[in-house]
Design a protein around this motif. Structure first.
Motif, PDB file in Angstrom:
ATOM      1  N   LEU A 198       0.865  -1.174   0.000  1.00 57.73           N
ATOM      2  CA  LEU A 198       0.000   0.000   0.000  1.00 57.73           C
ATOM      3  C   LEU A 198       0.903   1.226   0.000  1.00 57.73           C
ATOM      4  CD1 LEU A 198      -2.978   1.025   0.310  1.00 57.73           C
ATOM      5  CD2 LEU A 198      -2.461   1.282   2.745  1.00 57.73           C
ATOM      6  N   VAL A 199       0.664   2.099  -0.932  1.00 60.54           N
ATOM      7  CA  VAL A 199       1.447   3.327  -1.027  1.00 60.54           C
ATOM      8  C   VAL A 199       0.498   4.500  -0.839  1.00 60.54           C
ATOM      9  CG1 VAL A 199       3.027   4.714  -2.419  1.00 60.54           C
ATOM     10  CG2 VAL A 199       2.985   2.222  -2.690  1.00 60.54           C
ATOM     11  N   GLU A 200       0.878   5.422   0.014  1.00 61.58           N
ATOM     12  CA  GLU A 200       0.066   6.616   0.246  1.00 61.58           C
ATOM     13  C   GLU A 200       0.907   7.859  -0.009  1.00 61.58           C
ATOM     14  OE1 GLU A 200      -2.429   6.722   3.735  1.00 61.58           O
ATOM     15  OE2 GLU A 200      -2.064   8.866   4.010  1.00 61.58           O
ATOM     16  N   ARG A 201       0.325   8.786  -0.719  1.00 58.24           N
ATOM     17  CA  ARG A 201       1.011  10.055  -1.035  1.00 58.24           C
ATOM     18  C   ARG A 201       1.073  10.923   0.200  1.00 58.24           C
ATOM     19  NH1 ARG A 201       3.503  14.244  -2.668  1.00 58.24           N
ATOM     20  NH2 ARG A 201       3.449  14.898  -4.855  1.00 58.24           N
ATOM     21  N   GLY A 202       2.267  11.480   0.437  1.00 59.42           N
ATOM     22  CA  GLY A 202       2.424  12.433   1.522  1.00 59.42           C
ATOM     23  C   GLY A 202       2.508  13.846   0.975  1.00 59.42           C
ATOM     24  N   GLN A 203       3.219  14.673   1.700  1.00 57.94           N
ATOM     25  CA  GLN A 203       3.326  16.086   1.356  1.00 57.94           C
ATOM     26  C   GLN A 203       4.540  16.346   0.462  1.00 57.94           C
ATOM     27  OE1 GLN A 203       1.230  18.483   2.355  1.00 57.94           O
ATOM     28  NE2 GLN A 203       0.005  17.276   3.779  1.00 57.94           N
ATOM     29  N   ASP A 204       4.517  17.469  -0.177  1.00 50.55           N
ATOM     30  CA  ASP A 204       5.732  18.026  -0.762  1.00 50.55           C
ATOM     31  C   ASP A 204       6.318  18.996   0.265  1.00 50.55           C
ATOM     32  OD1 ASP A 204       4.846  18.305  -4.313  1.00 50.55           O
ATOM     33  OD2 ASP A 204       5.090  16.599  -2.953  1.00 50.55           O
ATOM     34  N   ARG A 205       7.602  18.898   0.475  1.00 48.81           N
ATOM     35  CA  ARG A 205       8.267  19.744   1.473  1.00 48.81           C
ATOM     36  C   ARG A 205       9.284  20.650   0.787  1.00 48.81           C
ATOM     37  NH1 ARG A 205       5.339  18.879   6.091  1.00 48.81           N
ATOM     38  NH2 ARG A 205       5.045  16.657   6.477  1.00 48.81           N
ATOM     39  N   ALA A 206       9.597  21.746   1.462  1.00 49.03           N
ATOM     40  CA  ALA A 206      10.606  22.651   0.904  1.00 49.03           C
ATOM     41  C   ALA A 206      11.966  21.984   0.865  1.00 49.03           C
ATOM     42  CB  ALA A 206      10.669  23.934   1.717  1.00 49.03           C
ATOM     43  N   GLY A 207      12.239  21.051   1.763  1.00 47.49           N
ATOM     44  CA  GLY A 207      13.510  20.349   1.705  1.00 47.49           C
ATOM     45  C   GLY A 207      14.039  20.016   3.067  1.00 47.49           C
ATOM     46  N   TYR A 208      15.183  19.337   3.096  1.00 47.68           N
ATOM     47  CA  TYR A 208      15.862  18.984   4.334  1.00 47.68           C
ATOM     48  C   TYR A 208      17.304  19.453   4.233  1.00 47.68           C
ATOM     49  CZ  TYR A 208      12.016  15.584   4.389  1.00 47.68           C
ATOM     50  OH  TYR A 208      10.796  14.975   4.328  1.00 47.68           O
ATOM     51  N   ALA A 209      17.769  20.134   5.253  1.00 46.40           N
ATOM     52  CA  ALA A 209      19.169  20.545   5.273  1.00 46.40           C
ATOM     53  C   ALA A 209      20.057  19.330   5.399  1.00 46.40           C
ATOM     54  CB  ALA A 209      19.415  21.498   6.443  1.00 46.40           C
ATOM     55  N   GLU A 210      21.246  19.438   4.884  1.00 52.05           N
ATOM     56  CA  GLU A 210      22.272  18.397   4.960  1.00 52.05           C
ATOM     57  C   GLU A 210      21.938  17.190   4.108  1.00 52.05           C
ATOM     58  OE1 GLU A 210      23.420  17.292   8.867  1.00 52.05           O
ATOM     59  OE2 GLU A 210      23.296  19.296   9.649  1.00 52.05           O
ATOM     60  N   VAL A 211      20.827  17.212   3.422  1.00 51.23           N
ATOM     61  CA  VAL A 211      20.471  16.070   2.595  1.00 51.23           C
ATOM     62  C   VAL A 211      20.548  16.426   1.119  1.00 51.23           C
ATOM     63  CG1 VAL A 211      18.600  14.480   1.977  1.00 51.23           C
ATOM     64  CG2 VAL A 211      19.026  15.040   4.359  1.00 51.23           C
ATOM     65  N   ALA A 212      20.327  17.706   0.843  1.00 46.39           N
ATOM     66  CA  ALA A 212      20.232  18.137  -0.559  1.00 46.39           C
ATOM     67  C   ALA A 212      21.512  17.828  -1.309  1.00 46.39           C
ATOM     68  CB  ALA A 212      19.952  19.632  -0.617  1.00 46.39           C
ATOM     69  N   LYS A 213      21.386  17.299  -2.472  1.00 44.36           N
ATOM     70  CA  LYS A 213      22.536  16.998  -3.302  1.00 44.36           C
ATOM     71  C   LYS A 213      22.518  17.781  -4.604  1.00 44.36           C
ATOM     72  CE  LYS A 213      24.241  13.773  -0.639  1.00 44.36           C
ATOM     73  NZ  LYS A 213      23.272  13.979   0.458  1.00 44.36           N
TER      74      LYS A 213
END
Lengths: 554, 169
Positions: free
Chosen positions: A238-253
């Protein structure tokens, strides 16, 4: 006690001699372990005797099976054929419907190698069986090659996985030079000496299957699909759609990203014995296969040590995960980081489990549209006032001290990133050192480089260049987020606190500028100052603005 | 051949992050994971940094699994301690004092900080290589280095034993 003691202690931690039998014990453990593609479909040859293989000829008879039966023995070749009749094999295992994804131009080839050199090869298609008659006296090996997009048609296939290679020795066992090779619908390969015992080989329906219906466009949308591996269905997802987020620090590539969150829940009827399932079976990609920079985005690794920041809990891991890993194994969130430049593409979620070569399921997850905005707070007293200055292409923080510093200028260039900037003549910058290109560090204080790769504590401003950017935590407090143009390139000027709860007074101020001939594909320059570094943060910020106003790329 | 070439360095990295007593098991675990996932590695030239990332991930997972496990290791239980003693030309007493204070402080660093300090200072990898092994940006790697050193410095300065672990940013 000084920093020297600390550094000496840290260095001492690696000054250890491994046990004398380390290599042997590791090699033993690895030798007993299966590789990711599970049990080899190749029938294992008996111990090979040493022999010289001089000449080998590969005779391949292709018997494509247009409509492979769902159950039952493999079809026999047309009557009158001179080819040996393949030994009927027992059919068992769960037949899985595999969606026929014709998007890739992958093709397979069987290769014959003698003394490590490919001497013959033949292209094969899924849902086909091939009789091999190898005229060789001595050792030879049969491999599965794959030619990927871009390689010249008709050229020798690229062998990309040594697991698809098995060795035989016809001198030791003459029966080994007659082999049956079956390419299944999912691209799996079975190779059996035809003189050997019948081997149970799973099959697959070669008819294209309809993708499971559904879309995941809005938060709360759900889809259900079979959980599959090479052996067939082992449960449901089962897959459920979540939110779109502005982002996460230290993760962006990638420059300027946002995050798409999805929750996945496996209901497992029978746990696969050798295979893994979980986060690494999923990816995002543009729906349009001809989209510029067609790409696959994998979910952010949730155990990358980001503590409480990053994707929400629980986080989907990979079954069977190690004990103590801070993820659940059969359900959890996945977060996919998407470049803001791709926000105008329709994106789809791809389920590509295990060793399947074809995608069983695809769901649309995002329609083209603006990405979530980085949240800014209202202006507060103490925020810089931006003013225009004659001759400067951007506004700068109002500062008489900074204006005075820039009355006498010096310039420097970074040959690696390809830029030149002006900075106050009274300030210092670095020459090229180990870990930093020239013209990367700026400070009003004289400094010396004592540790390779370590930014001296006297440095107020830094310029980093590479393929990286900084995204923004959902909890980041952003004081400024402005789009502007630096030397003709779209850039951002941002001031923020990545941890307002833990460190309320901290400020980071930076510019993010793509560079390179494609305006971004070549890399990114991040020019920043940090209240933890600069003795006078407001002055550093104002100097940084004026430095950026002068920046020019080669 | 890959084991022969990379086992020693992998062992030393594990020892630097988690300590010598557990380095052997984590080295084996690292190579097991690498072997299992090797078909996914498309560029064999990138094997070393890829293996490093696996090693760091395994070590961090192991450290997290040890949270809440009581007891402190004595200095003598560290297999590498004897090897790390300086020769007569160094300040022997200073090194022992440093270890007596820094060892507990290091153990109280969070897994991220231990990993970044081990990669950059213990093993000598560049900031870029360290960031790649951790899977973070250059800025994040530097920030963690700064944070880890800050914790160790404060442990020395306070002289009151190991500080509380810091949450990773």
């Amino acid at each position: 006690m000084t920093d020297e003691r600390i550094l000496e202690y840290l260095r001492s931690r690696s000054r250890v001699e491994p046990p004398g039998d380390l290599i042997g014990s590791v090699a033993d453990v690895v030798a007993e372990a299966p590789q990711r593609r599970g049990v080899s479909w190749f029938a294992l040859a008996p111990a090979l005797a040493a022999a010289a293989a001089l000449v080998a000829v590969l005779v391949v008879a292709v018997m494509p099976m247009d409509r492979m039966p769902r159950y039952g023995p493999l079809p026999v070749p047309p009557s009158g054929s001179e080819l040996p009749t393949p030994t009927p094999l027992e059919q068992s295992g769960t037949v899985i419907d595999v969606a026929w994804d014709n998007r890739s131009d992958e093709s397979f080839a069987i290769t014959l190698s003698v003394n490590g050199e490919i001497t013959a090869w033949a292209e094969v298609e899924p849902c086909s069986a091939h009789n091999l008659i190898v005229e060789a006296s001595g050792p030879f090996s049969i491999g599965l090659g794959q030619r990927v997009d871009g390689s010249p048609p008709g050229g020798e296939p690229v062998i990309w996985s040594d697991i698809a290679r098995e060795s035989y020795d016809s001198a030791a066992d003459p029966g080994q030079n007659e082999l049956l090779v079956v390419i299944h619908a999912n691209g799996a390969v079975s190779v059996v000496p035809r003189s050997g015992p019948a081997t149970v080989i799973p099959s697959g329906n070669c008819e294209p299957a309809v993708h499971p219906a559904g879309a995941l466009l809005e938060p709360g949308d759900q889809v259900e699909l079979p959980a599959v591996d090479e052996n067939g269905q082992f449960g449901t997802i089962l897959v459920e759609r979540g939110q779109d987020r502005a982002g996460y620090a230290e993760v962006a590539k990638t420059p300027g990203t946002f995050v798409i969150e999805l929750f996945v829940q496996y209901t497992v009827d029978q746990l696969p014995e050798a295979e893994q399932f979980g986060r690494h079976d999923w990816a995002l990609r543009p729906t349009d296969p001809d989209a510029e920079n067609f790409f696959l985005i994998e979910a952010i690794d949730p155990v990358d040590g980001r503590g409480d920041s990053g994707p929400p809990q629980p986080r989907l891991g990979i079954y069977p995960g190690p004990e103590g890993e801070d993820v659940t194994l059969t359900e959890g969130w996945m977060a996919f980081e998407v470049s803001r430049r791709e926000a105008d593409l329709e994106l789809e979620l791809v389920y590509l489990p295990g060793d399947l070569y074809r995608t069983p399921a695809v769901f649309t997850v995002r329609a083209p549209g603006p990405p979530p905005a980085v949240v800014e707070r209202s202006p507060a007293p103490g925020d810089p006032i931006y003013v225009a200055r004659e001759g400067l292409p951007i506004t700068v923080a109002q500062s008489a001290a900074a204006d005075a510093l820039f009355e006498n200028l010096d310039t420097c260039s970074n040959p690696n990133a390809g830029y030149t900037v002006a900075f106050p003549d009274d300030w210092y910058t670095n020459t090229a050192v180990d870990g930093a290109s020239a013209c990367s560090w700026f400070t009003p204080e004289f400094f010396e480089v004592t540790d390779a790769g370590e930014v001296p504590p006297e440095v107020w401003l830094t310029i980093e260049s590479g393929h990286g950017d900084i995204g923004y935590l959902g909890t980041t407090e952003v004081y400024l987020h402005e789009d502007l143009t630096i030397d003709g390139r779209a850039a951002q000027r941002v001031e923020f606190n990545p941890n307002p709860t833990g460190d309320p007074g901290h400020r980071i101020y930076h510019y993010v500028v793509p560079f390179g001939p494609d305006g971004g594909a070549g890399g990114t320059v991040i020019v920043s100052t940090d209240s933890d570094r600069a003795d006078d943060y407001e002055l550093a910020r104002a100097v940084l603005d004026r430095l950026m106003a002068s920046l020019e790329f080669d | 051949m890959l084991v022969e070439r990379h086992a020693t360095e992998t062992y030393r990295l594990c020892a630097a992050i988690v300590g010598a007593p557990d380095a052997r098991d984590l080295t084996q675990e690292t190579f097991l994971v690498a072997w299992r996932e090797l078909p996914r590695l498309r560029d064999i030239g990138a094997f070393a940094p890829w293996l490093r990332r696996i090693c760091v991930s395994r070590c961090r997972n192991w450290l997290r699994s040890q949270r809440g496990v009581g007891g402190t290791a004595s200095l003598d239980s560290e297999a590498g301690f004897a090897d790390s003693l300086p020769d007569g030309r160094r300040d022997f007493r200073g090194a022992v004092e440093a270890r007596a204070v820094l060892e507990p402080a290091f153990r109280h660093l969070n897994p991220d900080q231990r990993a970044v300090l081990a990669l950059h200072y213990s093993m000598g990898y560049s900031i870029a290589e360290t960031a790649d092994a951790l899977g973070v940006s250059l800025g994040a790697a530097k920030s963690r280095l700064h944070g880890g050193l800050k914790v160790l410095r404060s442990a020395i300065g306070s002289g009151e034993g190991a500080p509380e672990p810091e949450a990773a940013r």
